[in-house]
Design an enzyme around this catalytic site. Structure first.
Site, short mmCIF file in Angstrom:
data_model
loop_
_atom_site.label_atom_id
_atom_site.label_comp_id
_atom_site.label_asym_id
_atom_site.label_seq_id
_atom_site.Cartn_x
_atom_site.Cartn_y
_atom_site.Cartn_z
N LEU A 10 37.52 55.30 63.53
CA LEU A 10 37.01 56.55 62.94
C LEU A 10 37.67 57.79 63.55
O LEU A 10 38.10 57.79 64.69
CB LEU A 10 35.51 56.64 63.13
CG LEU A 10 34.69 55.44 62.66
CD1 LEU A 10 33.21 55.68 62.93
CD2 LEU A 10 34.94 55.12 61.20
N ASP A 11 37.68 58.84 62.74
CA ASP A 11 38.15 60.13 63.24
C ASP A 11 36.93 61.00 63.56
O ASP A 11 35.79 60.53 63.52
CB ASP A 11 39.10 60.81 62.24
CG ASP A 11 38.45 61.08 60.88
OD1 ASP A 11 37.20 61.09 60.77
OD2 ASP A 11 39.20 61.31 59.93
N GLY A 12 37.16 62.25 63.87
CA GLY A 12 36.08 63.16 64.25
C GLY A 12 35.08 63.44 63.15
O GLY A 12 33.98 63.94 63.42
N HIS A 15 34.68 59.02 59.56
CA HIS A 15 35.20 58.03 58.61
C HIS A 15 36.57 57.54 59.09
O HIS A 15 37.14 58.09 60.02
CB HIS A 15 35.25 58.58 57.18
CG HIS A 15 35.99 59.87 57.02
ND1 HIS A 15 37.35 59.99 57.15
CD2 HIS A 15 35.53 61.11 56.74
CE1 HIS A 15 37.71 61.24 56.94
NE2 HIS A 15 36.61 61.95 56.70
#
Length: 128
Positions: A10-12, A15
């Site tokens: 996941l990113d910040g 997602h």
């Protein structure tokens, strides 16, 4: 092939990071070659992605089980074109991609024609 989305994918924003999808697609391609007994056919060769057209449709999140679909779209003596979808648990596509691969000799580092034995085996999947 299926992959469970993990926290580190996941990113910040919570997602799957777009760059991770490229890794997922690569893993699916290698899984295809392994499942169909084609790894021995590419010994001494490199399958190099020379072009990818990727469309991000919907976000995948932690815990999603992503299903991979793919087919051989086009096969010539010099390149392989694959279409791949990454499907969410809802049945909707997270990603739709088309990748062009060329065969490169591991010894010379130069692109070569697809060896006849590999071409013949891949042709079966183009016609299926």
């Amino acid at each position: 092939m299926n992959i469970r989305v993990r926290n580190y994918h996941l990113d910040g924003y919570g997602h799957v990071n777009n760059a991770r999808y490229l890794e997922f697609l690569e893993e699916a391609r290698w899984a295809f070659f392994e499942e169909h007994g084609l790894l021995s056919e590419i010994d001494g060769l490199m399958l190099v992605v020379v072009r990818t057209d990727i469309r991000y449709r919907r976000a995948a999140v932690d815990g999603d089980i992503l299903r991979f679909e793919g087919r051989l779209k086009e096969l010539t003596s010099r390149h392989i074109i694959l279409t791949q979808n990454i499907v969410l648990p809802s049945g909707k596509n997270a990603v739709e991609a088309e990748s062009t691969l060329m065969v490169v000799s591991a010894e010379s580092g130069r692109s070569i024609s697809i060896p006849e034995s590999l071409f013949t085996l891949l042709k079966q999947y183009a016609e299926a």
